[in-house]
Write an enzyme that holds these catalytic residues in place. Structure first.
Site, PDB file in Angstrom:
ATOM      1  N   GLU A 116       0.569  -1.279  -0.432  1.00 25.49           N
ATOM      2  CA  GLU A 116       0.347   0.081  -0.504  1.00 25.49           C
ATOM      3  C   GLU A 116       0.385   1.340  -0.082  1.00 25.49           C
ATOM      4  O   GLU A 116       2.432   1.472   0.773  1.00 25.49           O
ATOM      5  CB  GLU A 116      -1.279  -0.179   1.421  1.00 25.49           C
ATOM      6  CG  GLU A 116      -1.713  -0.900   0.906  1.00 25.49           C
ATOM      7  CD  GLU A 116      -3.152  -0.912   1.737  1.00 25.49           C
ATOM      8  OE1 GLU A 116      -3.624  -0.027   2.525  1.00 25.49           O
ATOM      9  OE2 GLU A 116      -3.338  -2.400   1.923  1.00 25.49           O
ATOM     10  N   CYS A 173       3.058   8.720   1.254  1.00 31.07           N
ATOM     11  CA  CYS A 173       3.921   7.767   2.067  1.00 31.07           C
ATOM     12  C   CYS A 173       4.360   5.948   1.506  1.00 31.07           C
ATOM     13  O   CYS A 173       3.408   4.853   1.080  1.00 31.07           O
ATOM     14  CB  CYS A 173       2.822   7.004   3.134  1.00 31.07           C
ATOM     15  SG  CYS A 173       2.755   6.670   4.452  1.00 31.07           S
ATOM     16  N   CYS A 180       6.247  -6.828   8.505  1.00 32.99           N
ATOM     17  CA  CYS A 180       7.153  -6.086   9.628  1.00 32.99           C
ATOM     18  C   CYS A 180       7.961  -6.972  10.543  1.00 32.99           C
ATOM     19  O   CYS A 180       6.556  -7.418  10.958  1.00 32.99           O
ATOM     20  CB  CYS A 180       6.661  -4.296  10.050  1.00 32.99           C
ATOM     21  SG  CYS A 180       7.880  -4.304  11.113  1.00 32.99           S
ATOM     22  N   CYS A 184       6.116  -4.116  16.997  1.00 32.81           N
ATOM     23  CA  CYS A 184       5.095  -2.907  18.079  1.00 32.81           C
ATOM     24  C   CYS A 184       3.819  -3.545  18.067  1.00 32.81           C
ATOM     25  O   CYS A 184       2.961  -3.401  17.276  1.00 32.81           O
ATOM     26  CB  CYS A 184       5.534  -1.289  16.855  1.00 32.81           C
ATOM     27  SG  CYS A 184       6.898  -1.095  16.525  1.00 32.81           S
ATOM     28  N   CYS A 187       0.954  -1.852  16.288  1.00 32.15           N
ATOM     29  CA  CYS A 187       0.727  -1.346  15.092  1.00 32.15           C
ATOM     30  C   CYS A 187      -0.334  -2.538  14.032  1.00 32.15           C
ATOM     31  O   CYS A 187       0.481  -4.146  15.009  1.00 32.15           O
ATOM     32  CB  CYS A 187       1.872  -0.794  14.449  1.00 32.15           C
ATOM     33  SG  CYS A 187       2.279  -1.568  12.217  1.00 32.15           S
ATOM     34  N   CYS A 407      -2.292   6.635   9.669  1.00 31.15           N
ATOM     35  CA  CYS A 407      -1.172   6.278  10.020  1.00 31.15           C
ATOM     36  C   CYS A 407      -1.322   4.551  10.405  1.00 31.15           C
ATOM     37  O   CYS A 407      -2.143   4.735  11.821  1.00 31.15           O
ATOM     38  CB  CYS A 407      -0.859   6.598  11.347  1.00 31.15           C
ATOM     39  SG  CYS A 407       0.371   8.356  10.554  1.00 31.15           S
TER      40      CYS A 407
HETATM   41  N1  SAH Z   1       8.373   1.638  10.701  1.00 32.51           N
HETATM   42  C1  SAH Z   1       8.438   2.423  10.742  1.00 32.51           C
HETATM   43  C2  SAH Z   1       8.185   3.666   9.985  1.00 32.51           C
HETATM   44  C3  SAH Z   1       6.773   3.086   9.540  1.00 32.51           C
HETATM   45  S1  SAH Z   1       5.249   2.786  10.696  1.00 32.51           S
HETATM   46  C4  SAH Z   1       8.498   2.944  12.258  1.00 32.51           C
HETATM   47  O1  SAH Z   1       8.107   2.309  13.108  1.00 32.51           O
HETATM   48  O2  SAH Z   1       9.026   3.998  12.866  1.00 32.51           O
HETATM   49  C5  SAH Z   1       5.378   4.899  10.687  1.00 32.51           C
HETATM   50  C6  SAH Z   1       4.962   5.385  12.186  1.00 32.51           C
HETATM   51  O3  SAH Z   1       3.274   5.306  11.783  1.00 32.51           O
HETATM   52  C7  SAH Z   1       5.262   5.037  13.286  1.00 32.51           C
HETATM   53  O4  SAH Z   1       5.979   6.444  13.684  1.00 32.51           O
HETATM   54  C8  SAH Z   1       4.866   4.529  14.541  1.00 32.51           C
HETATM   55  O5  SAH Z   1       4.726   4.270  15.295  1.00 32.51           O
HETATM   56  C9  SAH Z   1       2.543   4.732  12.994  1.00 32.51           C
HETATM   57  N2  SAH Z   1       2.151   3.877  13.829  1.00 32.51           N
HETATM   58  C10 SAH Z   1       1.752   2.742  13.934  1.00 32.51           C
HETATM   59  N3  SAH Z   1       0.603   2.414  14.075  1.00 32.51           N
HETATM   60  C11 SAH Z   1      -0.574   3.310  14.364  1.00 32.51           C
HETATM   61  C12 SAH Z   1      -1.740   3.546  14.980  1.00 32.51           C
HETATM   62  N4  SAH Z   1      -2.499   2.502  14.947  1.00 32.51           N
HETATM   63  N5  SAH Z   1      -2.312   4.674  15.117  1.00 32.51           N
HETATM   64  C13 SAH Z   1      -1.250   5.854  14.214  1.00 32.51           C
HETATM   65  N6  SAH Z   1       0.233   5.513  14.378  1.00 32.51           N
HETATM   66  C14 SAH Z   1       0.845   4.611  14.687  1.00 32.51           C
HETATM   67 FE1  SF4 Z   2       7.218  -2.526  11.814  1.00 37.92          FE
HETATM   68 FE2  SF4 Z   2       4.573  -1.655  12.705  1.00 37.92          FE
HETATM   69 FE3  SF4 Z   2       6.817  -1.060  14.865  1.00 37.92          FE
HETATM   70 FE4  SF4 Z   2       6.693   0.479  12.459  1.00 37.92          FE
HETATM   71  S1  SF4 Z   2       5.075   0.715  13.462  1.00 37.92           S
HETATM   72  S2  SF4 Z   2       8.526  -0.710  13.060  1.00 37.92           S
HETATM   73  S3  SF4 Z   2       6.068  -0.929  10.964  1.00 37.92           S
HETATM   74  S4  SF4 Z   2       5.748  -3.486  13.425  1.00 37.92           S
END
Ligand code: SAH
Ligand code: SF4
Length: 416
Positions: A116, A173, A180, A184, A187, A407
């Protein structure tokens, strides 16, 4: 934090192999030098490589037969020998009432995976205060957008409908992996695990496909790239940086208008710090918590590389004039959004001594994830505590919520 749809119709796969063609590496993704080497192998002069690079990356031609700067016989021969541009292709478009578009982009690999990519006219506020607009801000209007039905199923969609437009301002984006591995807890992408890393051509190809769709004029329109889609760019470092080099050298985009976000992969940050400034995007760190205890709970990666290790690595990056490090901070209701957390974050960021700003992102919900969205008052109070404490803090606007493009919201909704 985006989620892919998986393999769709197999007919195209068969087509690719039809006629007993030997399958070759895609031309899209090779830089001018590599293209020149392939042309020499094919018995052509090396300068044909430059012509190919112009066609693929500047004119955004997606089929060899349409590269009119090459003689027709050569186009036919390359085609017969199994060469393909094979640029990643937009196969589905979701349009938001706010102008955001979310795309399913089909990759180059035989696995037919899609990732995406998101187009946000006017951006999402994430660039504010990091030096992107230091050279003056323009107010621009987005072009009119074709209907989904005009785009679906069209293999070589051409954006000529945009016509003569005002300069556009938008943020794209971009995804770096399918899924991944970082896990986290808040996420959605984490739920997929890592399916595979994208190639440089697949990363840069998302951008070129979207630039083509919106008839972006590089150098005139203001397009920012954020590598904040699906995946952890610094766990796919070589392909990610090769994509940046393609986008800078071949496509002509400025690295000062690109931001890469990492969850804090220290060896990646250290390598990034050693990149030449003319090829280095800006850096964003997903901090997301005020201390190691909470961060370790919501981001298991923190147990390997705690906050101090991340900050020490970030210090090695030589910042350009006016450049700031961005700390991203996802506000989880009741978990990371309390007043004392804001105080702690202000203190932490001040202590780094880095020119920095904080991007606050209210958590976007996803199925099966047990957090809650923070109250708007809590978000505003958090922001105010940071700014009162001398830390520039901005709220990332949720874009395209109605199409699940915000996001962390990008989620597999359609498979073919
Ligand atoms: N993997 C990288 C880049 C992709 S995530 C990283 O984690 O930095 C990009 C941003 O989206 C990150 O700052 C992450 O903390 C945020 N993010 C992930 N899941 C989210 C959610 N459910 N709501 C808001 N932000 C989120
Ligand atoms: Fe991976 Fe989501 Fe964590 Fe970014 S926020 S490192 S995409 S698991």
């Amino acid at each position: 934090m985006l989620t892919p749809a998986v393999s769709e119709d197999l007919s195209q796969l068969v087509q690719l192999d039809a006629g007993g063609q030997r399958s070759r590496e895609p031309l899209f993704g090779l830089d001018a030098e590599a293209l020149a080497a392939r042309m020499v192998e094919a018995g052509e002069p090396a300068w044909r490589g430059r012509q190919l690079a112009e066609a693929l990356y500047r004119q955004r031609v997606a089929e060899i037969r349409e590269i009119t700067t090459l003689p027709k016989v050569l186009r036919q021969r390359l085609d017969a020998e199994g060469w393909r541009v094979n640029r990643p292709e937009i196969v589905q478009v979701f349009q938001s009432a706010d102008g955001t578009e979310r795309y399913l982009v089909r990759c180059q690999g035989g696995d037919r995976l899609t990732v995406e990519t998101v187009w946000m006219p006017e951006g999402d506020g994430g660039e504010t205060g990091d030096g992107s607009d230091a050279d003056g801000v323009e107010t621009l209007r987005a072009p009119s957008i074709p209907l989904l039905s005009e785009v679906e199923g069209s293999a070589s969609f051409n954006a000529e409908w945009v016509g003569n437009h005002e300069p556009q301002k938008a943020t794209i984006c971009v995804s770096s992996q399918v899924g991944c591995a970082v896990n986290c807890q808040f996420c959605l992408t984490a739920k997929l695990g890592l399916q595979r890393s994208l190639t440089a051509g697949e990363i840069a190809g998302q951008v070129v496909a979207v630039l083509a769709r919106h008839a972006v004029e590089v150098g005139r329109d203001r397009v920012n790239l954020v590598f904040m889609g699906m995946g952890e760019p610094f766990l796919n470092y070589d392909n990610f940086m090769a994509a940046v080099r393609l986008l800078v050298r071949e496509v002509g985009l400025s690295p000062q208008r690109m931001t890469v976000s990492t969850s804090g992969i220290v060896p990646g940050i250290e390598r990034f710090a050693a990149e030449p400034p003319e090829l280095r995007p800006k850096l964003a760190i997903s901090l997301n918590a005020p201390n190691d205890t909470i961060r370790g709970e919501i981001m298991p990666i923190n147990r390997k590389w705690p906050i101090k290790a991340v900050v020490d690595a970030v210090r090695q990056v030589q910042l350009r004039p006016r450049e700031r490090i961005t700390f991203e901070y996802v506000l989880l209701g009741g978990v990371t959004d309390r007043p004392e957390h804001a105080q702690e974050v202000a203190h932490l960021v001040r202590r780094t001594g880095l020119p920095a700003k904080v991007n606050l992102i209210a958590w976007n919900p996803g199925p099966g994830i047990g957090y809650s969205t923070p109250q708007p008052e809590a978000v505003e109070a958090f922001r105010k505590t940071l700014t009162d404490g001398g830390i520039p803090a901005y709220l990332r606007k949720p874009r395209g919520r109605d199409i699940y493009a915000a996001c962390g919201q990008l989620k597999r909704t359609v498979e073919g």
